[in-house]
Scaffold this motif. Structure first.
Motif, PDB file in Angstrom:
ATOM      1  N   ILE A   1      39.061  42.081  47.145  1.00  0.00           N
ATOM      2  CA  ILE A   1      40.280  42.191  46.344  1.00  0.00           C
ATOM      3  C   ILE A   1      41.251  43.155  47.017  1.00  0.00           C
ATOM      4  CG2 ILE A   1      41.225  43.032  44.145  1.00  0.00           C
ATOM      5  CD1 ILE A   1      38.572  42.063  42.846  1.00  0.00           C
ATOM      6  N   ALA A   2      40.749  44.316  47.454  1.00  0.00           N
ATOM      7  CA  ALA A   2      41.601  45.314  48.105  1.00  0.00           C
ATOM      8  C   ALA A   2      42.165  44.782  49.413  1.00  0.00           C
ATOM      9  CB  ALA A   2      40.806  46.594  48.346  1.00  0.00           C
ATOM     10  N   SER A   3      41.338  44.135  50.202  1.00  0.00           N
ATOM     11  CA  SER A   3      41.779  43.589  51.478  1.00  0.00           C
ATOM     12  C   SER A   3      42.872  42.540  51.282  1.00  0.00           C
ATOM     13  CB  SER A   3      40.587  42.984  52.222  1.00  0.00           C
ATOM     14  OG  SER A   3      40.987  42.399  53.425  1.00  0.00           O
ATOM     15  N   ASP A   4      42.672  41.661  50.322  1.00  0.00           N
ATOM     16  CA  ASP A   4      43.684  40.636  50.037  1.00  0.00           C
ATOM     17  C   ASP A   4      44.999  41.275  49.609  1.00  0.00           C
ATOM     18  OD1 ASP A   4      41.936  38.620  50.683  1.00  0.00           O
ATOM     19  OD2 ASP A   4      41.566  37.988  48.605  1.00  0.00           O
ATOM     20  N   GLU A   5      44.930  42.291  48.759  1.00  0.00           N
ATOM     21  CA  GLU A   5      46.145  42.964  48.294  1.00  0.00           C
ATOM     22  C   GLU A   5      46.876  43.617  49.463  1.00  0.00           C
ATOM     23  OE1 GLU A   5      49.124  44.020  45.904  1.00  0.00           O
ATOM     24  OE2 GLU A   5      47.395  42.903  45.150  1.00  0.00           O
ATOM     25  N   LEU A   6      46.159  44.299  50.321  1.00  0.00           N
ATOM     26  CA  LEU A   6      46.785  44.988  51.449  1.00  0.00           C
ATOM     27  C   LEU A   6      47.349  44.028  52.485  1.00  0.00           C
ATOM     28  CD1 LEU A   6      44.270  47.911  51.918  1.00  0.00           C
ATOM     29  CD2 LEU A   6      46.568  48.021  50.936  1.00  0.00           C
ATOM     30  N   ASN A   7      46.852  42.801  52.515  1.00  0.00           N
ATOM     31  CA  ASN A   7      47.335  41.805  53.464  1.00  0.00           C
ATOM     32  C   ASN A   7      48.351  40.843  52.847  1.00  0.00           C
ATOM     33  OD1 ASN A   7      45.912  42.430  55.941  1.00  0.00           O
ATOM     34  ND2 ASN A   7      44.054  41.953  54.786  1.00  0.00           N
ATOM     35  N   GLY A   8      48.856  41.197  51.667  1.00  0.00           N
ATOM     36  CA  GLY A   8      49.902  40.403  51.043  1.00  0.00           C
ATOM     37  C   GLY A   8      49.436  39.133  50.372  1.00  0.00           C
ATOM     38  N   ARG A   9      48.135  39.001  50.151  1.00  0.00           N
ATOM     39  CA  ARG A   9      47.595  37.795  49.511  1.00  0.00           C
ATOM     40  C   ARG A   9      46.910  38.130  48.186  1.00  0.00           C
ATOM     41  NH1 ARG A   9      45.441  37.623  54.739  1.00  0.00           N
ATOM     42  NH2 ARG A   9      43.428  38.095  53.838  1.00  0.00           N
ATOM     43  N   GLY A  10      47.258  39.266  47.614  1.00  0.00           N
ATOM     44  CA  GLY A  10      46.564  39.745  46.420  1.00  0.00           C
ATOM     45  C   GLY A  10      46.881  38.950  45.169  1.00  0.00           C
ATOM     46  N   ASP A  11      45.948  38.985  44.272  1.00  0.00           N
ATOM     47  CA  ASP A  11      46.100  38.390  42.953  1.00  0.00           C
ATOM     48  C   ASP A  11      46.362  39.551  41.992  1.00  0.00           C
ATOM     49  OD1 ASP A  11      45.240  37.748  40.237  1.00  0.00           O
ATOM     50  OD2 ASP A  11      44.538  35.849  41.064  1.00  0.00           O
ATOM     51  N   PRO A  12      47.538  39.598  41.363  1.00  0.00           N
ATOM     52  CA  PRO A  12      47.874  40.737  40.497  1.00  0.00           C
ATOM     53  C   PRO A  12      46.844  40.992  39.399  1.00  0.00           C
ATOM     54  CG  PRO A  12      49.782  39.311  40.800  1.00  0.00           C
ATOM     55  CD  PRO A  12      48.605  38.613  41.429  1.00  0.00           C
ATOM     56  N   THR A  13      46.259  39.951  38.862  1.00  0.00           N
ATOM     57  CA  THR A  13      45.268  40.112  37.797  1.00  0.00           C
ATOM     58  C   THR A  13      44.014  40.793  38.328  1.00  0.00           C
ATOM     59  OG1 THR A  13      46.107  38.151  36.668  1.00  0.00           O
ATOM     60  CG2 THR A  13      43.906  38.905  36.051  1.00  0.00           C
ATOM     61  N   LEU A  14      43.528  40.347  39.480  1.00  0.00           N
ATOM     62  CA  LEU A  14      42.320  40.951  40.053  1.00  0.00           C
ATOM     63  C   LEU A  14      42.577  42.394  40.485  1.00  0.00           C
ATOM     64  CD1 LEU A  14      40.893  37.998  42.179  1.00  0.00           C
ATOM     65  CD2 LEU A  14      40.124  38.814  39.944  1.00  0.00           C
ATOM     66  N   THR A  15      43.751  42.647  41.052  1.00  0.00           N
ATOM     67  CA  THR A  15      44.091  44.007  41.465  1.00  0.00           C
ATOM     68  C   THR A  15      44.149  44.924  40.247  1.00  0.00           C
ATOM     69  OG1 THR A  15      45.311  43.185  43.373  1.00  0.00           O
ATOM     70  CG2 THR A  15      45.777  45.433  42.686  1.00  0.00           C
ATOM     71  N   ALA A  16      44.711  44.452  39.150  1.00  0.00           N
ATOM     72  CA  ALA A  16      44.770  45.251  37.923  1.00  0.00           C
ATOM     73  C   ALA A  16      43.372  45.546  37.390  1.00  0.00           C
ATOM     74  CB  ALA A  16      45.605  44.529  36.871  1.00  0.00           C
ATOM     75  N   LEU A  17      42.457  44.597  37.538  1.00  0.00           N
ATOM     76  CA  LEU A  17      41.080  44.817  37.089  1.00  0.00           C
ATOM     77  C   LEU A  17      40.361  45.848  37.955  1.00  0.00           C
ATOM     78  CD1 LEU A  17      40.008  41.142  36.318  1.00  0.00           C
ATOM     79  CD2 LEU A  17      40.374  42.981  34.663  1.00  0.00           C
ATOM     80  N   LEU A  18      40.750  45.950  39.219  1.00  0.00           N
ATOM     81  CA  LEU A  18      40.117  46.893  40.143  1.00  0.00           C
ATOM     82  C   LEU A  18      40.613  48.324  39.937  1.00  0.00           C
ATOM     83  CD1 LEU A  18      38.300  47.364  42.631  1.00  0.00           C
ATOM     84  CD2 LEU A  18      40.273  46.759  44.057  1.00  0.00           C
ATOM     85  N   ARG A  19      41.888  48.484  39.582  1.00  0.00           N
ATOM     86  CA  ARG A  19      42.503  49.811  39.486  1.00  0.00           C
ATOM     87  C   ARG A  19      41.713  50.852  38.688  1.00  0.00           C
ATOM     88  NH1 ARG A  19      47.767  50.753  41.165  1.00  0.00           N
ATOM     89  NH2 ARG A  19      48.903  48.877  41.683  1.00  0.00           N
ATOM     90  N   PRO A  20      41.142  50.538  37.531  1.00  0.00           N
ATOM     91  CA  PRO A  20      40.433  51.569  36.765  1.00  0.00           C
ATOM     92  C   PRO A  20      39.210  52.150  37.493  1.00  0.00           C
ATOM     93  CG  PRO A  20      40.868  49.656  35.392  1.00  0.00           C
ATOM     94  CD  PRO A  20      41.231  49.277  36.797  1.00  0.00           C
ATOM     95  N   TYR A  21      38.756  51.477  38.519  1.00  0.00           N
ATOM     96  CA  TYR A  21      37.567  51.930  39.243  1.00  0.00           C
ATOM     97  C   TYR A  21      37.910  52.713  40.510  1.00  0.00           C
ATOM     98  CZ  TYR A  21      35.473  48.831  35.938  1.00  0.00           C
ATOM     99  OH  TYR A  21      35.110  48.241  34.761  1.00  0.00           O
ATOM    100  N   VAL A  22      39.207  52.963  40.730  1.00  0.00           N
ATOM    101  CA  VAL A  22      39.650  53.732  41.887  1.00  0.00           C
ATOM    102  C   VAL A  22      39.815  55.184  41.455  1.00  0.00           C
ATOM    103  CG1 VAL A  22      41.497  54.032  43.576  1.00  0.00           C
ATOM    104  CG2 VAL A  22      40.809  51.731  42.891  1.00  0.00           C
ATOM    105  N   GLU A  23      39.200  56.094  42.176  1.00  0.00           N
ATOM    106  CA  GLU A  23      39.275  57.518  41.866  1.00  0.00           C
ATOM    107  C   GLU A  23      40.719  58.008  41.932  1.00  0.00           C
ATOM    108  OE1 GLU A  23      37.084  60.048  41.097  1.00  0.00           O
ATOM    109  OE2 GLU A  23      35.519  58.567  40.808  1.00  0.00           O
TER     110      GLU A  23
END
Length: 59
Positions: free
Chosen positions: A14-36
């Motif tokens: 998910i992080a790799s896709d976001e950083l490479n411009g192919r991210g899915d906003p929904t998946l990225t939002a789901l990941l955010r709470p787990y980032v320190e």
């Protein structure tokens, strides 16, 4: 394979896709709470894209 390894692989994808411009906003939002909140990022762009919501300029 352990569940933790599986989940870490998904988070990395998910992080790799976001950083490479192919991210899915929904998946990225789901990941955010787990980032320190005090995570170290190699560049500001990564922190804004993947860091906790407070790191985003739009909040």
């Amino acid at each position: 394979m352990q569940l933790a390894d599986f989940l870490a692989g998904i988070a990395r994808k998910i992080a790799s896709d976001e950083l490479n411009g192919r991210g899915d906003p929904t998946l990225t939002a789901l990941l955010r709470p787990y980032v320190e909140g005090d995570s170290m990022w190699s560049d500001e762009r990564s922190g804004v894209l993947l860091g906790p919501f407070s790191a985003s300029p739009t909040g």
